[in-house]
Design a protein around this motif. Structure first.
Motif, short mmCIF file in Angstrom:
data_model
loop_
_atom_site.label_atom_id
_atom_site.label_comp_id
_atom_site.label_asym_id
_atom_site.label_seq_id
_atom_site.Cartn_x
_atom_site.Cartn_y
_atom_site.Cartn_z
N GLY A 138 0.79 -1.22 0.00
CA GLY A 138 0.00 0.00 0.00
C GLY A 138 0.82 1.27 0.00
O GLY A 138 0.26 2.36 0.17
N ARG A 139 2.13 1.16 -0.19
CA ARG A 139 3.01 2.33 -0.10
C ARG A 139 4.01 2.36 -1.26
O ARG A 139 4.22 1.37 -1.94
N ALA A 140 4.65 3.49 -1.40
CA ALA A 140 5.77 3.63 -2.34
C ALA A 140 7.06 3.43 -1.56
O ALA A 140 7.16 3.82 -0.39
N HIS A 141 8.04 2.82 -2.19
CA HIS A 141 9.36 2.65 -1.59
C HIS A 141 10.41 2.78 -2.68
O HIS A 141 10.08 2.80 -3.87
N ASP A 142 11.65 2.91 -2.28
CA ASP A 142 12.75 3.08 -3.22
C ASP A 142 13.65 1.86 -3.24
O ASP A 142 13.95 1.29 -2.19
N VAL A 143 14.07 1.49 -4.44
CA VAL A 143 15.02 0.40 -4.62
C VAL A 143 16.30 1.02 -5.17
O VAL A 143 16.28 1.75 -6.17
N PHE A 144 17.41 0.73 -4.51
CA PHE A 144 18.72 1.21 -4.94
C PHE A 144 19.59 -0.01 -5.26
O PHE A 144 19.65 -0.95 -4.47
N THR A 145 20.24 0.03 -6.40
CA THR A 145 21.25 -0.97 -6.70
C THR A 145 22.57 -0.24 -6.86
O THR A 145 22.69 0.67 -7.69
N GLY A 146 23.54 -0.63 -6.04
CA GLY A 146 24.89 -0.11 -6.15
C GLY A 146 25.70 -1.07 -6.99
O GLY A 146 25.54 -2.29 -6.88
N VAL A 147 26.55 -0.53 -7.84
CA VAL A 147 27.38 -1.34 -8.73
C VAL A 147 28.82 -0.85 -8.62
O VAL A 147 29.07 0.35 -8.56
N CYS A 148 29.74 -1.79 -8.59
CA CYS A 148 31.17 -1.47 -8.65
C CYS A 148 31.76 -2.23 -9.83
O CYS A 148 31.59 -3.44 -9.95
N LEU A 149 32.43 -1.51 -10.69
CA LEU A 149 33.20 -2.09 -11.79
C LEU A 149 34.66 -1.81 -11.49
O LEU A 149 35.05 -0.66 -11.30
N ARG A 150 35.46 -2.86 -11.43
CA ARG A 150 36.88 -2.70 -11.12
C ARG A 150 37.70 -3.48 -12.12
O ARG A 150 37.46 -4.66 -12.35
N THR A 151 38.67 -2.79 -12.72
CA THR A 151 39.52 -3.44 -13.71
C THR A 151 40.77 -4.02 -13.05
O THR A 151 41.16 -3.58 -11.95
N GLY A 152 41.36 -4.96 -13.72
CA GLY A 152 42.59 -5.57 -13.21
C GLY A 152 43.73 -4.60 -13.11
O GLY A 152 44.68 -4.81 -12.34
N ASP A 153 43.67 -3.49 -13.88
CA ASP A 153 44.74 -2.49 -13.80
C ASP A 153 44.45 -1.39 -12.77
O ASP A 153 45.11 -0.37 -12.72
N GLY A 154 43.41 -1.60 -11.93
CA GLY A 154 43.17 -0.70 -10.80
C GLY A 154 42.14 0.39 -10.98
O GLY A 154 41.87 1.15 -10.05
N ARG A 155 41.54 0.51 -12.16
CA ARG A 155 40.48 1.52 -12.32
C ARG A 155 39.20 1.01 -11.64
O ARG A 155 38.91 -0.18 -11.67
N GLN A 156 38.46 1.92 -11.04
CA GLN A 156 37.24 1.54 -10.35
C GLN A 156 36.16 2.60 -10.53
O GLN A 156 36.45 3.79 -10.42
N VAL A 157 34.95 2.15 -10.82
CA VAL A 157 33.79 3.03 -10.94
C VAL A 157 32.72 2.46 -10.02
O VAL A 157 32.41 1.27 -10.08
N VAL A 158 32.17 3.32 -9.16
CA VAL A 158 31.09 2.92 -8.27
C VAL A 158 29.91 3.87 -8.51
O VAL A 158 30.10 5.09 -8.54
N PHE A 159 28.73 3.32 -8.71
CA PHE A 159 27.55 4.14 -8.95
C PHE A 159 26.32 3.40 -8.44
O PHE A 159 26.38 2.21 -8.11
N SER A 160 25.21 4.10 -8.40
CA SER A 160 23.95 3.47 -8.01
C SER A 160 22.83 4.03 -8.86
O SER A 160 22.97 5.08 -9.49
N ASP A 161 21.73 3.30 -8.88
CA ASP A 161 20.54 3.73 -9.58
C ASP A 161 19.36 3.58 -8.62
O ASP A 161 19.38 2.70 -7.75
N GLN A 162 18.36 4.42 -8.79
CA GLN A 162 17.20 4.43 -7.91
C GLN A 162 15.93 4.24 -8.71
O GLN A 162 15.76 4.86 -9.77
N THR A 163 15.05 3.41 -8.20
CA THR A 163 13.71 3.23 -8.78
C THR A 163 12.70 3.33 -7.65
O THR A 163 12.88 2.72 -6.60
#
Length: 193
Positions: free
Chosen positions: A97-122
């Motif tokens: 009976g209510r609205a709620h938020d779903v967040f998915t956090g994602v981390c992409l990390r390369t073997g050479d040390g690059r990293q990207v962290v982000f999330s999306d909301q629905t």
């Protein structure tokens, strides 16, 4: 680059397969506790990055790791996976009976040390549910591996979600549109096509 999925989620596997991406699965047990001062999207991002940190030593230079964590938030409260039937009933009782938020956090990390962290909301809007409907869902779908005790792709999602604001795939556990864009920026899709 070789894509490594560090997730036991059958939904994430299916979404990557449906995107046409080749990947290998690697699994490690990682504690999913988070500092209590974190709020909503910060929790999902923190957990995704924490999971990725456990794999750093095992990544080869030509590999890119994908870790993710999905949480359900009702106001400031984080609803993770229910530990048992009583928790699942409690969570679904609060969400109905209510609205709620779903967040998915994602981390992409390369073997050479690059990293990207982000999330999306629905934002997910649920209609009101009866106790019998909640019990039926728990009995037939065993939602113990799902944040907030439900899956959008399951019976409850089909019967109870009135509408979504944001990505349906994010609610399933992976914001595929964002993952694709970030993999492209990291140059990881050239070898996939």
């Amino acid at each position: 680059m070789k894509l490594i999925l560090a997730s036991n989620s059958p939904r994430r596997r299916q979404l990557l397969t449906d995107l046409g991406l080749a990947y290998e699965i690697r699994l490690l047990e990682v504690d999913e506790e988070f500092p209590p001062h974190l709020h909503r999207a910060e929790v999902a991002e923190y957990l995704a990055a924490r999971k990725a940190a456990a794999y750093v030593a095992s990544l080869a230079a030509d590999e890119i790791l994908l870790t993710a964590d999905t949480i359900v938030c009702l106001g400031p409260d984080v609803l993770n996976k229910p530990a048992n039937r009583a928790e699942a009933q409690y969570m679904l009782g609060r969400l109905q009976g209510r609205a709620h938020d779903v967040f998915t956090g994602v981390c992409l990390r390369t073997g050479d040390g690059r990293q990207v962290v982000f999330s999306d909301q629905t934002t997910v809007h649920f209609r009101s549910l009866t106790t019998a409907e909640i019990d039926y869902y728990i009995d037939t779908c065993q939602p113990y591996d799902k944040a907030g005790a439900y899956g959008a792709q399951d019976w409850l999602g089909m019967a109870a979600i009135d509408r979504l604001e944001g990505s349906y795939f994010n609610v399933m556990g992976l914001p595929t549109h964002r993952v694709w864009a970030e993999l492209e920026k990291l140059g990881a899709l050239a070898t996939q096509r």
